[in-house]
Design a protein around this motif. Structure first.
Motif: not given
Ligand SMILES: Nc1nc2c(ncn2[C@@H]2O[C@H](COP(=O)(O)OP(=O)(O)OP(=O)(O)O)[C@@H](O)[C@H]2O)c(=O)[nH]1
Ligand SMILES: [Mg+2]
Ligand SMILES: [Zn+2]
Length: 287
Positions: A8, A10, A158, A161, A180, A205, A207, A210, A212
């Motif tokens: 991916k 980033i 959650e 993105t 994060t 990501k 913390e 799931d 971003s």
């Protein structure tokens, strides 16, 4: 030996990008004939410590930036756009309406974050908060400084993105850091104009869950690209509703006789700034 791996993007630079794959990062040249952006999922060919991009996967969404007739991919596979606002520096309301329209055009769900709630708020900002919190959008009231509202925002992220947009100094990097657990360089606010802190787009990501976030300097603000009629309809719902009652079907909602939109403004049912944004954005309708 070459090995194909899934990765991916980033972080993105001018000619190369950082790809995260199997917990390692690889600096890859961006392919000449294909656009790549932060958030892209791809395949890379790994040869010892080097890697090249061999395939870009289909995107679930794509956010573009327009400059005149040109468009360039800004971020891929987003689900949301987080519009970060603060009373200092305060964005014009048009900024919010523009981003709501961009989000609708890219089929991304927008949400609002009223940050710096620890500060004494100007009346103008209170009014903005009041106006937009009634628009049926997810919104959060936060203070990075006093660690307020961060958990609610975090839980919302959650399985999402998002990209944070907002004027320089509203707290995008501060919030990204709090969400994060990564310490990011933030800007020390001063009265001088034109100093920006974050200089590259980067995906982080959240913390322990799931989700971003992309903290990006490139999207503090962007030029409005083409707008569809349906985006205008979705974003300016109150104006669309009123316009159904205008006397003439082709009403321009300006000086037209029997205009229900103008009547709505006079009666305080439609906010003047929303109307001003509407008139500005309909100029970009391209269908
Ligand atoms: N009082 C107060 N200050 C905050 C809050 N959040 C951030 N700040 C401060 O605002 C300044 C700017 O924060 P940044 O996170 O760098 O802002 P940014 O939006 O990332 O700015 P750019 O990277 O330039 O686009 C820093 O001095 C932060 O400490 C908050 O909730 N309350
Ligand atoms: Mg920043
Ligand atoms: Zn009208």
């Amino acid at each position: 030996m070459e090995k194909v791996q899934i990765g991916k993007v980033i972080e993105f630079y001018t000619n190369s990008c950082l790809v995260l794959s199997e917990e390692k990062t690889y600096n890859c040249m961006t392919p000449k004939n294909h656009e790549v952006a932060v958030g892209d999922n791809l395949e890379i060919l790994v040869q010892s410590s080097n890697a090249i991009i061999s395939k870009i996967h289909d995107r679930s969404s794509a956010l573009y930036r327009f400059r005149g007739q040109k468009k360039r991919l800004l971020a891929a596979n987003l689900t949301n756009i987080g519009i970060i606002l603060a009373s200092v520096p305060q964005a014009p309301r048009f900024f919010i309406d523009k981003w709501l329209t961009i989000a609708d055009g890219a089929k991304l769900e927008p949400f609002l974050v009223f940050n710096k709630s620890d500060l004494e708020l100007s009346q103008e900002f209170e009014d903005t908060k009041d106006l937009y919190s009634k628009l049926n959008l997810p919104y959060f009231v936060t203070s990075f400084k006093e660690n307020f509202g961060i958990t609610e925002l975090k839980n919302f992220l959650e399985n999402r993105t998002c990209i944070f947009v907002g004027q320089s100094g509203v707290g995008k990097s501060s919030l990204t850091g709090a969400l994060t657990g990564i310490n990011l360089k933030t800007k020390v606010l001063s009265n001088e104009q034109g100093q920006h802190t974050t200089s590259t787009s980067r995906l982080f990501k959240v913390e322990n869950l799931d989700g971003s976030i992309i903290d990006s300097p490139g999207v503090r603000d962007i030029e409005q690209g083409p707008v569809s009629k349906s985006s205008i309809k979705n974003v300016f719902h109150e104006i669309t509703e009123a316009s159904k009652k205008c006397q003439f079907r082709n009403c321009g909602h300006k000086k037209d006789k029997g205009c229900f939109v103008k009547k709505g403004i006079e009666e305080g049912l439609i906010n003047q700034s929303r109307y001003d944004s509407f008139l500005e954005l309909v100029k970009n309708i391209d269908e």
